[in-house]
Design a protein around this motif. Structure first.
Motif, PDB file in Angstrom:
ATOM      1  N   LEU A 130       0.840  -1.196   0.000  1.00 31.53           N
ATOM      2  CA  LEU A 130       0.000   0.000   0.000  1.00 31.53           C
ATOM      3  C   LEU A 130       0.877   1.247   0.000  1.00 31.53           C
ATOM      4  O   LEU A 130       0.620   2.197  -0.745  1.00 31.53           O
ATOM      5  N   ASP A 131       1.933   1.243   0.813  1.00 32.44           N
ATOM      6  CA  ASP A 131       2.849   2.379   0.839  1.00 32.44           C
ATOM      7  C   ASP A 131       3.434   2.616  -0.549  1.00 32.44           C
ATOM      8  O   ASP A 131       3.483   3.749  -1.024  1.00 32.44           O
ATOM      9  N   LEU A 132       3.862   1.553  -1.203  1.00 31.20           N
ATOM     10  CA  LEU A 132       4.423   1.658  -2.549  1.00 31.20           C
ATOM     11  C   LEU A 132       3.397   2.238  -3.525  1.00 31.20           C
ATOM     12  O   LEU A 132       3.717   3.128  -4.322  1.00 31.20           O
ATOM     13  N   LEU A 133       2.171   1.765  -3.461  1.00 33.05           N
ATOM     14  CA  LEU A 133       1.125   2.263  -4.354  1.00 33.05           C
ATOM     15  C   LEU A 133       0.848   3.747  -4.124  1.00 33.05           C
ATOM     16  O   LEU A 133       0.674   4.515  -5.080  1.00 33.05           O
ATOM     17  N   ILE A 134       0.833   4.159  -2.867  1.00 31.05           N
ATOM     18  CA  ILE A 134       0.595   5.574  -2.556  1.00 31.05           C
ATOM     19  C   ILE A 134       1.749   6.427  -3.066  1.00 31.05           C
ATOM     20  O   ILE A 134       1.533   7.444  -3.737  1.00 31.05           O
TER      21      ILE A 134
ATOM     22  N   ILE B 230      -5.508   4.709  -7.722  1.00 29.26           N
ATOM     23  CA  ILE B 230      -5.070   3.315  -7.565  1.00 29.26           C
ATOM     24  C   ILE B 230      -6.103   2.376  -8.164  1.00 29.26           C
ATOM     25  O   ILE B 230      -5.763   1.451  -8.896  1.00 29.26           O
ATOM     26  N   ARG B 231      -7.357   2.638  -7.884  1.00 27.45           N
ATOM     27  CA  ARG B 231      -8.428   1.788  -8.420  1.00 27.45           C
ATOM     28  C   ARG B 231      -8.467   1.842  -9.954  1.00 27.45           C
ATOM     29  O   ARG B 231      -8.507   0.812 -10.626  1.00 27.45           O
ATOM     30  N   ALA B 232      -8.418   3.043 -10.502  1.00 22.63           N
ATOM     31  CA  ALA B 232      -8.504   3.194 -11.956  1.00 22.63           C
ATOM     32  C   ALA B 232      -7.293   2.583 -12.661  1.00 22.63           C
ATOM     33  O   ALA B 232      -7.436   1.876 -13.656  1.00 22.63           O
ATOM     34  N   ARG B 233      -6.101   2.840 -12.134  1.00 20.94           N
ATOM     35  CA  ARG B 233      -4.884   2.359 -12.801  1.00 20.94           C
ATOM     36  C   ARG B 233      -4.692   0.859 -12.637  1.00 20.94           C
ATOM     37  O   ARG B 233      -3.878   0.265 -13.341  1.00 20.94           O
ATOM     38  N   SER B 234      -5.409   0.257 -11.702  1.00 20.29           N
ATOM     39  CA  SER B 234      -5.319  -1.200 -11.526  1.00 20.29           C
ATOM     40  C   SER B 234      -6.442  -1.920 -12.269  1.00 20.29           C
ATOM     41  O   SER B 234      -6.639  -3.117 -12.071  1.00 20.29           O
ATOM     42  N   GLY B 235      -7.172  -1.196 -13.112  1.00 21.90           N
ATOM     43  CA  GLY B 235      -8.278  -1.819 -13.828  1.00 21.90           C
ATOM     44  C   GLY B 235      -9.411  -2.219 -12.906  1.00 21.90           C
ATOM     45  O   GLY B 235     -10.073  -3.236 -13.132  1.00 21.90           O
ATOM     46  N   GLU B 236      -9.613  -1.430 -11.852  1.00 25.80           N
ATOM     47  CA  GLU B 236     -10.681  -1.651 -10.873  1.00 25.80           C
ATOM     48  C   GLU B 236     -10.433  -2.883  -9.993  1.00 25.80           C
ATOM     49  O   GLU B 236     -11.341  -3.335  -9.293  1.00 25.80           O
ATOM     50  N   VAL B 237      -9.225  -3.428  -9.994  1.00 28.67           N
ATOM     51  CA  VAL B 237      -8.922  -4.614  -9.187  1.00 28.67           C
ATOM     52  C   VAL B 237      -8.564  -4.225  -7.758  1.00 28.67           C
ATOM     53  O   VAL B 237      -9.026  -4.838  -6.803  1.00 28.67           O
ATOM     54  N   LEU B 238      -7.743  -3.195  -7.597  1.00 30.99           N
ATOM     55  CA  LEU B 238      -7.300  -2.779  -6.270  1.00 30.99           C
ATOM     56  C   LEU B 238      -8.183  -1.662  -5.749  1.00 30.99           C
ATOM     57  O   LEU B 238      -8.317  -0.627  -6.389  1.00 30.99           O
ATOM     58  N   GLN B 239      -8.787  -1.909  -4.609  1.00 27.54           N
ATOM     59  CA  GLN B 239      -9.632  -0.900  -3.974  1.00 27.54           C
ATOM     60  C   GLN B 239      -9.117  -0.674  -2.567  1.00 27.54           C
ATOM     61  O   GLN B 239      -9.110  -1.588  -1.753  1.00 27.54           O
ATOM     62  N   VAL B 240      -8.643   0.524  -2.305  1.00 26.97           N
ATOM     63  CA  VAL B 240      -8.092   0.864  -1.002  1.00 26.97           C
ATOM     64  C   VAL B 240      -9.191   1.499  -0.163  1.00 26.97           C
ATOM     65  O   VAL B 240      -9.717   2.548  -0.513  1.00 26.97           O
ATOM     66  N   GLU B 241      -9.518   0.847   0.920  1.00 26.33           N
ATOM     67  CA  GLU B 241     -10.569   1.348   1.799  1.00 26.33           C
ATOM     68  C   GLU B 241     -10.049   2.533   2.615  1.00 26.33           C
ATOM     69  O   GLU B 241      -8.862   2.613   2.935  1.00 26.33           O
ATOM     70  N   THR B 242     -10.951   3.427   2.963  1.00 30.98           N
ATOM     71  CA  THR B 242     -10.622   4.616   3.752  1.00 30.98           C
ATOM     72  C   THR B 242      -9.898   4.238   5.037  1.00 30.98           C
ATOM     73  O   THR B 242      -8.937   4.897   5.432  1.00 30.98           O
ATOM     74  N   GLY B 243     -10.337   3.158   5.667  1.00 31.71           N
ATOM     75  CA  GLY B 243      -9.738   2.707   6.918  1.00 31.71           C
ATOM     76  C   GLY B 243      -8.303   2.244   6.781  1.00 31.71           C
ATOM     77  O   GLY B 243      -7.595   2.102   7.776  1.00 31.71           O
TER      78      GLY B 243
END
Length: 119
Positions: A17-21, A39-52
């Motif tokens: 997650l740190d790397l992605l940010i 992150i969501r868009a560039r991963s083709g909607e595969v990776l979804q980072v929750e607010t928490g």
């Protein structure tokens, strides 16, 4: 359909997650919601980072002085905290990318290996 999306979510390890940010901020300053969307868009909607997960990670990265923040206004005219990479953050991103690329090569070696014939 929503249940299927939920079941297909990928849980991200803290380092990943740190790397992605950091990588997302390499493209320019962004507010928290925008980072998650990128992150969501560039991963083709595969990776979804929750607010928490996202905001504690942003605070952690800021504490490590890899990113800095300042208040600004979004395109929707809302006040938000914008994050950007620091010099130390850029150096950390290079180290993390190097480690990630080595891991990808190692995984590819294992996954692409031809099984030895049993004798």
């Amino acid at each position: 359909m929503a249940k299927e999306k939920y079941q297909n979510r990928i849980e991200l390890l803290q380092g990943t997650l740190d790397l992605l940010i950091l990588e997302t901020l390499r493209w320019g300053a962004q507010h928290g919601y925008g980072i998650g969307q990128a992150i969501r868009a560039r991963s083709g909607e595969v990776l979804q980072v929750e607010t928490g997960s996202l905001y504690p990670a942003l605070h952690r990265l800021e504490k490590q002085k890899w990113i800095k923040s300042k208040w600004g206004v979004t395109d929707q005219n809302q006040r938000a905290k914008f994050y950007e990479l620091t010099k130390d953050g850029k150096a950390q991103l290079l180290r993390d990318r190097s480690k990630w690329e080595a891991m990808v090569q190692a995984m590819a070696g294992v996954l692409g290996a031809v099984p030895e014939a049993e004798g």
